[in-house]
Design a protein around this motif. Sequence first.
Motif, PDB file in Angstrom:
ATOM      1  N   SER A  44      -2.524   2.795 -13.724  1.00  0.00           N
ATOM      2  CA  SER A  44      -2.571   1.409 -14.608  1.00  0.00           C
ATOM      3  C   SER A  44      -3.809   0.413 -14.056  1.00  0.00           C
ATOM      4  CB  SER A  44      -1.269   0.703 -14.532  1.00  0.00           C
ATOM      5  OG  SER A  44      -1.069   0.164 -13.135  1.00  0.00           O
ATOM      6  N   HIS A  45      -4.136   0.774 -12.658  1.00  0.00           N
ATOM      7  CA  HIS A  45      -5.085   0.057 -11.886  1.00  0.00           C
ATOM      8  C   HIS A  45      -6.347   1.372 -11.263  1.00  0.00           C
ATOM      9  CE1 HIS A  45      -2.274  -3.062 -12.034  1.00  0.00           C
ATOM     10  NE2 HIS A  45      -3.320  -3.831 -11.998  1.00  0.00           N
ATOM     11  N   GLU A  46      -7.372   1.128 -11.256  1.00  0.00           N
ATOM     12  CA  GLU A  46      -8.502   2.046 -10.806  1.00  0.00           C
ATOM     13  C   GLU A  46      -8.489   1.974  -9.251  1.00  0.00           C
ATOM     14  OE1 GLU A  46     -11.889   2.245 -14.201  1.00  0.00           O
ATOM     15  OE2 GLU A  46     -11.972   0.639 -12.810  1.00  0.00           O
ATOM     16  N   LEU A  47      -8.150   0.856  -8.469  1.00  0.00           N
ATOM     17  CA  LEU A  47      -8.304   0.797  -7.234  1.00  0.00           C
ATOM     18  C   LEU A  47      -6.990   0.149  -6.787  1.00  0.00           C
ATOM     19  CD1 LEU A  47     -11.865  -0.679  -6.531  1.00  0.00           C
ATOM     20  CD2 LEU A  47     -11.095   1.791  -6.176  1.00  0.00           C
ATOM     21  N   TRP A  48      -6.394   0.914  -5.611  1.00  0.00           N
ATOM     22  CA  TRP A  48      -5.412   0.093  -4.954  1.00  0.00           C
ATOM     23  C   TRP A  48      -5.429  -0.183  -3.389  1.00  0.00           C
ATOM     24  CZ3 TRP A  48      -1.035  -1.232  -7.807  1.00  0.00           C
ATOM     25  CH2 TRP A  48      -0.851  -0.630  -8.921  1.00  0.00           C
ATOM     26  N   ARG A  66      -5.336   4.899   7.307  1.00  0.00           N
ATOM     27  CA  ARG A  66      -6.891   4.951   7.377  1.00  0.00           C
ATOM     28  C   ARG A  66      -7.576   4.056   6.229  1.00  0.00           C
ATOM     29  NH1 ARG A  66      -5.857  10.176   7.791  1.00  0.00           N
ATOM     30  NH2 ARG A  66      -5.467  10.931   9.977  1.00  0.00           N
ATOM     31  N   ALA A  67      -7.101   4.157   5.222  1.00  0.00           N
ATOM     32  CA  ALA A  67      -7.583   3.805   3.937  1.00  0.00           C
ATOM     33  C   ALA A  67      -7.809   2.251   3.562  1.00  0.00           C
ATOM     34  CB  ALA A  67      -6.743   4.407   2.638  1.00  0.00           C
ATOM     35  N   PHE A  68      -8.834   1.665   2.996  1.00  0.00           N
ATOM     36  CA  PHE A  68      -8.894   0.476   2.496  1.00  0.00           C
ATOM     37  C   PHE A  68      -8.482   0.524   1.031  1.00  0.00           C
ATOM     38  CE2 PHE A  68     -12.042   0.700   5.691  1.00  0.00           C
ATOM     39  CZ  PHE A  68     -11.661  -0.225   6.807  1.00  0.00           C
ATOM     40  N   THR A  69      -8.743   1.575   0.293  1.00  0.00           N
ATOM     41  CA  THR A  69      -8.270   1.528  -1.048  1.00  0.00           C
ATOM     42  C   THR A  69      -7.737   3.030  -1.357  1.00  0.00           C
ATOM     43  OG1 THR A  69     -10.337   2.292  -2.268  1.00  0.00           O
ATOM     44  CG2 THR A  69      -9.703  -0.165  -1.833  1.00  0.00           C
ATOM     45  N   ILE A  70      -6.914   3.288  -2.199  1.00  0.00           N
ATOM     46  CA  ILE A  70      -6.599   4.949  -2.758  1.00  0.00           C
ATOM     47  C   ILE A  70      -6.708   4.642  -4.399  1.00  0.00           C
ATOM     48  CG2 ILE A  70      -5.474   5.400  -0.833  1.00  0.00           C
ATOM     49  CD1 ILE A  70      -3.173   5.317  -2.410  1.00  0.00           C
ATOM     50  N   SER A  71      -7.115   5.739  -4.995  1.00  0.00           N
ATOM     51  CA  SER A  71      -7.202   5.856  -6.364  1.00  0.00           C
ATOM     52  C   SER A  71      -6.864   7.220  -7.016  1.00  0.00           C
ATOM     53  CB  SER A  71      -8.692   5.679  -6.825  1.00  0.00           C
ATOM     54  OG  SER A  71      -9.090   4.388  -6.511  1.00  0.00           O
ATOM     55  N   GLU A  75      -5.895  14.535 -11.250  1.00  0.00           N
ATOM     56  CA  GLU A  75      -4.937  15.067 -10.263  1.00  0.00           C
ATOM     57  C   GLU A  75      -5.433  14.601  -9.026  1.00  0.00           C
ATOM     58  OE1 GLU A  75      -3.684  18.685 -11.406  1.00  0.00           O
ATOM     59  OE2 GLU A  75      -2.811  18.274 -13.058  1.00  0.00           O
ATOM     60  N   THR A  76      -6.498  14.072  -8.849  1.00  0.00           N
ATOM     61  CA  THR A  76      -7.089  13.950  -7.519  1.00  0.00           C
ATOM     62  C   THR A  76      -6.767  12.563  -6.976  1.00  0.00           C
ATOM     63  OG1 THR A  76      -8.812  15.313  -8.165  1.00  0.00           O
ATOM     64  CG2 THR A  76      -9.140  14.081  -6.118  1.00  0.00           C
ATOM     65  N   VAL A  77      -6.434  12.667  -5.582  1.00  0.00           N
ATOM     66  CA  VAL A  77      -6.461  11.395  -4.612  1.00  0.00           C
ATOM     67  C   VAL A  77      -7.833  11.037  -4.267  1.00  0.00           C
ATOM     68  CG1 VAL A  77      -5.218  10.189  -2.992  1.00  0.00           C
ATOM     69  CG2 VAL A  77      -4.002  11.619  -4.375  1.00  0.00           C
ATOM     70  N   PHE A  78      -8.323   9.932  -4.431  1.00  0.00           N
ATOM     71  CA  PHE A  78      -9.583   9.356  -3.584  1.00  0.00           C
ATOM     72  C   PHE A  78      -9.201   8.120  -2.713  1.00  0.00           C
ATOM     73  CE2 PHE A  78     -11.039  11.493  -7.647  1.00  0.00           C
ATOM     74  CZ  PHE A  78     -12.279  12.098  -7.189  1.00  0.00           C
ATOM     75  N   ALA A  79      -9.919   8.036  -1.603  1.00  0.00           N
ATOM     76  CA  ALA A  79      -9.882   7.143  -0.651  1.00  0.00           C
ATOM     77  C   ALA A  79     -11.066   6.805  -0.118  1.00  0.00           C
ATOM     78  CB  ALA A  79      -9.095   7.437   0.304  1.00  0.00           C
ATOM     79  N   ASN A  80     -11.251   5.265  -0.195  1.00  0.00           N
ATOM     80  CA  ASN A  80     -12.248   4.457   0.626  1.00  0.00           C
ATOM     81  C   ASN A  80     -11.950   4.455   2.207  1.00  0.00           C
ATOM     82  OD1 ASN A  80     -14.648   4.010  -0.974  1.00  0.00           O
ATOM     83  ND2 ASN A  80     -13.249   2.972  -2.246  1.00  0.00           N
ATOM     84  N   ASN A  81     -12.158   5.377   2.762  1.00  0.00           N
ATOM     85  CA  ASN A  81     -11.712   5.144   4.418  1.00  0.00           C
ATOM     86  C   ASN A  81     -12.740   4.559   5.401  1.00  0.00           C
ATOM     87  OD1 ASN A  81      -9.274   6.719   4.018  1.00  0.00           O
ATOM     88  ND2 ASN A  81     -10.250   8.547   4.166  1.00  0.00           N
TER      89      ASN A  81
END
Length: 308
Positions: A44-48, A66-71, A75-81
């Motif tokens: 429901s949200h692009e960035l958490w 570590r993460a500032f955001t996860i998405s 089926e893939t998890v992305f993160a802004n570390n």
Amino acid sequence: MRTIKLLFTSLTLAVLATGCYTEVIIEDEYIDEPVLNVHALLKSHELWYVDINATSGNGEVPFLQRAFTISFVGETVFANNNIVGIGKTGNGFGLDVGYFNTASERLQINHDVDGFWSLEVFVVDNNTIELYDSHSRTSYYLEGYQRNNFDYDMVFYDNIEYLLQEYDVWEKVATSKEGLVNDFDSENYLQFYIDGNRSMFNSSVDPSGMHLDDVLWDYSGEYSLFDVYNDETLKTLTLDYDFMGNDYFELYVINDSTIELYHSSSGTVYKFKGKGFITYLKSDISQLNKKRTKSEYGTMKVVRKRKI
């Protein structure tokens, strides 16, 4: 497993009136909340945004720490570390760090570095969720955004220490013509790092334009960051120089590779550029040293002196 159910127990109502006795029985009734659709919720949200200061519990989930955001995309998890590049790396989603599924209405993540994790998911409000690790009894609170309404300024100022530490060196590239001559005029390089529980900096008077590996550090000391009362977009920085006392600056983020330090006692503005960007998850330092902790900035009751 945390579940919320409304249970109405048997209730006997006795009504006594003038020699008459009446008993009313209400049968037991189970009312179940609808099963939470975890998959739809995560999408429901692009960035958490991981609000690290809201974390509760004494354990940790390393990839959330570590993460500032996860998405969650496909089926893939992305993160802004990294805070550097946030909003740009991976079209704003960050780096691919693993994959996930929502079997049994739990969030199950197979992380590239940290392995398999199964987390319970709870709704806090319309844009906040809780991820609960039952093994460590630790909860992380994530705030949901779309990429086009994410407050990047908030992220930079709430996590300013990580911006300072994500470059090997900060090189002075400009000094304002306005301002009184002072000792800091000769400092051309700064470096920020953590040593145990201490926030440390190095400084150098080497001439500008040197190769980073050739910079000789003339001084090491502690630094401190402060919030400013009633001014959410200003942080202050104090560098503890034994030989010339503390140097106090108003700290301004220009972009994710440029900061300005306003030396309030002299009225001088110094511009620094970050050199030698450290990409977490792609360097040995990432797993050892990069974990976010709750910020405990002091608060200064000062008035912004720089006129912008």
